[in-house]
Design a protein around this motif. Structure first.
Motif, PDB file in Angstrom:
ATOM      1  N   PHE A  85       0.841  -1.192   0.000  1.00  0.00           N
ATOM      2  CA  PHE A  85       0.000   0.000   0.000  1.00  0.00           C
ATOM      3  C   PHE A  85       0.882   1.250   0.000  1.00  0.00           C
ATOM      4  N   TYR A  86       0.551   2.169  -0.890  1.00  0.00           N
ATOM      5  CA  TYR A  86       1.262   3.442  -0.983  1.00  0.00           C
ATOM      6  C   TYR A  86       0.253   4.574  -0.879  1.00  0.00           C
ATOM      7  N   GLU A  87       0.591   5.570  -0.075  1.00  0.00           N
ATOM      8  CA  GLU A  87      -0.244   6.757   0.045  1.00  0.00           C
ATOM      9  C   GLU A  87       0.372   7.896  -0.750  1.00  0.00           C
ATOM     10  N   LYS A  88      -0.479   8.625  -1.430  1.00  0.00           N
ATOM     11  CA  LYS A  88      -0.110   9.860  -2.121  1.00  0.00           C
ATOM     12  C   LYS A  88       1.015   9.679  -3.130  1.00  0.00           C
ATOM     13  N   LEU A  89       0.806   8.762  -4.062  1.00  0.00           N
ATOM     14  CA  LEU A  89       1.773   8.606  -5.151  1.00  0.00           C
ATOM     15  C   LEU A  89       1.371   9.531  -6.286  1.00  0.00           C
ATOM     16  N   ASP A  90       1.156   9.015  -7.434  1.00  0.00           N
ATOM     17  CA  ASP A  90       0.832   9.735  -8.656  1.00  0.00           C
ATOM     18  C   ASP A  90      -0.321  10.723  -8.439  1.00  0.00           C
ATOM     19  N   TYR A  91      -0.044  12.011  -8.462  1.00  0.00           N
ATOM     20  CA  TYR A  91      -1.039  13.076  -8.268  1.00  0.00           C
ATOM     21  C   TYR A  91      -1.756  12.973  -6.922  1.00  0.00           C
ATOM     22  N   GLY A  92      -1.060  12.494  -5.894  1.00  0.00           N
ATOM     23  CA  GLY A  92      -1.604  12.442  -4.547  1.00  0.00           C
ATOM     24  C   GLY A  92      -2.632  11.361  -4.300  1.00  0.00           C
ATOM     25  N   LYS A  93      -2.664  10.352  -5.144  1.00  0.00           N
ATOM     26  CA  LYS A  93      -3.638   9.271  -4.996  1.00  0.00           C
ATOM     27  C   LYS A  93      -3.010   8.076  -4.304  1.00  0.00           C
ATOM     28  N   ASP A  94      -3.857   7.245  -3.686  1.00  0.00           N
ATOM     29  CA  ASP A  94      -3.392   6.047  -2.993  1.00  0.00           C
ATOM     30  C   ASP A  94      -3.468   4.847  -3.933  1.00  0.00           C
ATOM     31  N   TYR A  95      -2.466   3.962  -3.823  1.00  0.00           N
ATOM     32  CA  TYR A  95      -2.384   2.793  -4.699  1.00  0.00           C
ATOM     33  C   TYR A  95      -2.056   1.554  -3.892  1.00  0.00           C
ATOM     34  N   VAL A  96      -2.458   0.400  -4.431  1.00  0.00           N
ATOM     35  CA  VAL A  96      -2.008  -0.889  -3.923  1.00  0.00           C
ATOM     36  C   VAL A  96      -1.339  -1.601  -5.092  1.00  0.00           C
ATOM     37  N   ILE A  97      -0.130  -2.084  -4.826  1.00  0.00           N
ATOM     38  CA  ILE A  97       0.640  -2.806  -5.837  1.00  0.00           C
ATOM     39  C   ILE A  97       0.756  -4.248  -5.360  1.00  0.00           C
ATOM     40  N   ILE A  98       0.300  -5.182  -6.186  1.00  0.00           N
ATOM     41  CA  ILE A  98       0.361  -6.605  -5.849  1.00  0.00           C
ATOM     42  C   ILE A  98       1.684  -7.157  -6.368  1.00  0.00           C
ATOM     43  N   ILE A  99       2.478  -7.710  -5.452  1.00  0.00           N
ATOM     44  CA  ILE A  99       3.775  -8.298  -5.785  1.00  0.00           C
ATOM     45  C   ILE A  99       3.657  -9.808  -5.643  1.00  0.00           C
ATOM     46  N   ASN A 100       3.913 -10.524  -6.721  1.00  0.00           N
ATOM     47  CA  ASN A 100       3.908 -11.989  -6.704  1.00  0.00           C
ATOM     48  C   ASN A 100       5.337 -12.443  -6.937  1.00  0.00           C
ATOM     49  N   GLY A 101       5.963 -12.952  -5.880  1.00  0.00           N
ATOM     50  CA  GLY A 101       7.372 -13.344  -5.978  1.00  0.00           C
ATOM     51  C   GLY A 101       8.245 -12.110  -6.061  1.00  0.00           C
ATOM     52  N   THR A 102       8.846 -11.890  -7.221  1.00  0.00           N
ATOM     53  CA  THR A 102       9.734 -10.739  -7.401  1.00  0.00           C
ATOM     54  C   THR A 102       9.209  -9.756  -8.434  1.00  0.00           C
ATOM     55  N   ARG A 103       7.969  -9.920  -8.879  1.00  0.00           N
ATOM     56  CA  ARG A 103       7.413  -9.083  -9.954  1.00  0.00           C
ATOM     57  C   ARG A 103       6.045  -8.509  -9.573  1.00  0.00           C
ATOM     58  N   VAL A 104       5.748  -7.358 -10.135  1.00  0.00           N
ATOM     59  CA  VAL A 104       4.434  -6.744  -9.971  1.00  0.00           C
ATOM     60  C   VAL A 104       3.433  -7.535 -10.812  1.00  0.00           C
ATOM     61  N   SER A 105       2.317  -7.924 -10.193  1.00  0.00           N
ATOM     62  CA  SER A 105       1.281  -8.617 -10.955  1.00  0.00           C
ATOM     63  C   SER A 105       0.100  -7.694 -11.263  1.00  0.00           C
ATOM     64  N   SER A 106      -0.124  -6.676 -10.417  1.00  0.00           N
ATOM     65  CA  SER A 106      -1.161  -5.690 -10.730  1.00  0.00           C
ATOM     66  C   SER A 106      -0.960  -4.414  -9.937  1.00  0.00           C
ATOM     67  N   VAL A 107      -1.541  -3.332 -10.452  1.00  0.00           N
ATOM     68  CA  VAL A 107      -1.501  -2.023  -9.816  1.00  0.00           C
ATOM     69  C   VAL A 107      -2.923  -1.493  -9.806  1.00  0.00           C
ATOM     70  N   LYS A 108      -3.389  -1.075  -8.640  1.00  0.00           N
ATOM     71  CA  LYS A 108      -4.764  -0.571  -8.539  1.00  0.00           C
ATOM     72  C   LYS A 108      -4.782   0.732  -7.762  1.00  0.00           C
ATOM     73  N   GLN A 109      -5.518   1.694  -8.289  1.00  0.00           N
ATOM     74  CA  GLN A 109      -5.731   2.943  -7.584  1.00  0.00           C
ATOM     75  C   GLN A 109      -6.859   2.747  -6.589  1.00  0.00           C
ATOM     76  N   LEU A 110      -6.666   3.192  -5.358  1.00  0.00           N
ATOM     77  CA  LEU A 110      -7.703   3.077  -4.339  1.00  0.00           C
ATOM     78  C   LEU A 110      -8.609   4.294  -4.407  1.00  0.00           C
ATOM     79  N   ASP A 111      -9.886   4.082  -4.172  1.00  0.00           N
ATOM     80  CA  ASP A 111     -10.849   5.192  -4.205  1.00  0.00           C
ATOM     81  C   ASP A 111     -10.836   5.963  -2.914  1.00  0.00           C
TER      82      ASP A 111
END
Length: 97
Positions: free
Chosen positions: A71-97
């Motif tokens: 979970f990241y707060e205030k990334l791209d333009y101050g929005k919150d994101y969750v990045i799913i990491i499977n093993g050593t790679r990103v599997s998905s990126v989702k902006q939180l509402d």
């Protein structure tokens, strides 16, 4: 003027394709990017939550990989994101509402 409206319409139609990515320090983080690059460009996540594991078998060797939500707060333009990491790679990126 019509060409500007056309370009604007194309940008709006193309924006859903960018929904599975986030920009950190000028770099695009999207599925397939390494965990190292996420840490390098986005920094340490606000919170990490383990959500499971996957077992992969290759040439009679079983490898168990961990899946986490970062979970990241205030990334791209101050929005919150969750990045799913499977093993050593990103599997998905989702902006939180």
């Amino acid at each position: 003027m019509k060409s500007l409206l056309f370009i604007f319409a194309l940008l709006i139609l193309a924006s859903p394709a960018l929904a599975d990515s986030v920009r950190c320090r000028g770099q695009i983080i999207e599925p397939g990017v390494s965990k190292y690059e996420v840490l390098k460009y986005c920094g340490t996540p606000t919170h990490v939550a383990p959500i499971g594991s996957t077992t992969v078998k290759a040439q009679n060797i079983k490898v168990k990989t961990r899946t986490d939500e970062w979970f990241y707060e205030k990334l791209d333009y101050g929005k919150d994101y969750v990045i799913i990491i499977n093993g050593t790679r990103v599997s998905s990126v989702k902006q939180l509402d």
